[in-house]
Enzyme design. Structure first.
Site, PDB file in Angstrom:
ATOM      1  N   LYS A 107       0.845  -1.192   0.000  1.00  0.00           N
ATOM      2  CA  LYS A 107       0.000   0.000   0.000  1.00  0.00           C
ATOM      3  C   LYS A 107       0.875   1.235   0.000  1.00  0.00           C
ATOM      4  CE  LYS A 107      -3.839   1.097   2.492  1.00  0.00           C
ATOM      5  NZ  LYS A 107      -4.582   1.163   3.765  1.00  0.00           N
ATOM      6  N   HIS A 109      -0.347   4.291   0.934  1.00  0.00           N
ATOM      7  CA  HIS A 109      -0.927   5.309   1.808  1.00  0.00           C
ATOM      8  C   HIS A 109      -1.345   4.628   3.119  1.00  0.00           C
ATOM      9  CE1 HIS A 109      -4.273   3.376  -0.246  1.00  0.00           C
ATOM     10  NE2 HIS A 109      -4.995   3.665   0.816  1.00  0.00           N
TER      11      HIS A 109
END
Ligand code: OMP
Length: 219
Positions: A107, A109
């Site tokens: 990921k 974020h």
């Protein structure tokens, strides 16, 4: 000589039959092998069944008596299994262990990174569903080492007792290569024994024996 059958193994075998986790037919495995049986943990699809499964994993770990500092569940199926095992260890055995899992895609974020939960540290136990050729488990072992932690063992529901990279079974190879135990609640031997006892499964039993002759370990 057969290994002793514990109550948690009996209970687990009953659960897998009741929930149709174990199926006979024709299946293409991740390794490309054509198998006459498949073990689908996705059939453990209710809260009560998952709790029962977690208790079997926890009992197997306690019975094995190995020292672990935390649990790791590989995405995707291992995540729920590690969670259920962590809960059962805490509730049934008074052992509150940290646990973690990975994402398949990193990921960019939010919490960031591909690991979620407790930081990988110390002796880490991999909790997963099935071992066939050992590919999935080896990926987890590499990930644990890459984070500077130490693999402590592998806890699975089914050891299919199939050849890994050489002539030994994948579980035997992983155990030897990493110096860790591979703890399996059940194995192909148990599936064979079950099919061998059911007259209506005579054809399936014969196919299992053929399959073992092809992909199993020399015995
Ligand atoms: P290996 O990576 O070859 O050891 O395959 C293990 C993985 O295959 C498991 O984590 C499952 O995702 C899947 N699998 C099953 O779930 N049940 C089976 O009976 C057989 C397999 C398989 O594809 O070999």
């Amino acid at each position: 000589a057969r290994r002793p059958v514990h109550d948690y193994q009996r209970d687990f075998i009953e659960l897998t039959l009741h929930r149709q986790v174990l199926r006979f037919g024709e299946f293409t495995l991740k390794s490309g092998r054509q198998s006459p049986y498949f073990f689908n943990m996705g059939r453990i699809d209710s809260g009560a069944a998952l709790a029962r499964l977690g208790r079997a994993y926890a009992a197997a770990l306690v019975e094995a008596g190995i020292e672990v500092d935390m649990l790791f569940g590989p995405a995707y199926k291992g995540i729920a299994l590690a969670a259920a095992t962590a809960i059962a260890l805490a509730e049934q055995h008074g052992r509150d262990l940290p646990w973690a899992y990975n994402r398949k895609e990193a990921k960019d974020h939010g919490e960031g990174g591909s690991l979620v939960g407790a930081p990988l540290a110390g002796r880490v136990l991999i909790v997963d569903d099935v071992m066939t050729a050992g590919t999935a488990v080896r990926e987890s072992l590499a990930l644990i080492r890459a984070h500077g932690a130490t693999p402590a063992g592998v806890l699975i529901a089914l050891d299919r007792q199939e050849r890994g990279q050489g002539e030994r079974s994948a579980a035997q190879e992983v155990a030897a290569d990493y110096g860790i135990p591979v703890i399996a609640i059940t194995s192909l031997d148990d599936v064979l024994e079950y099919a061998g006892e059911q007259p209506q499964l005579a054809a399936e039993h014969a196919r299992l024996l053929d399959y073992r002759a092809r992909y199993g370990v020399r015995r």
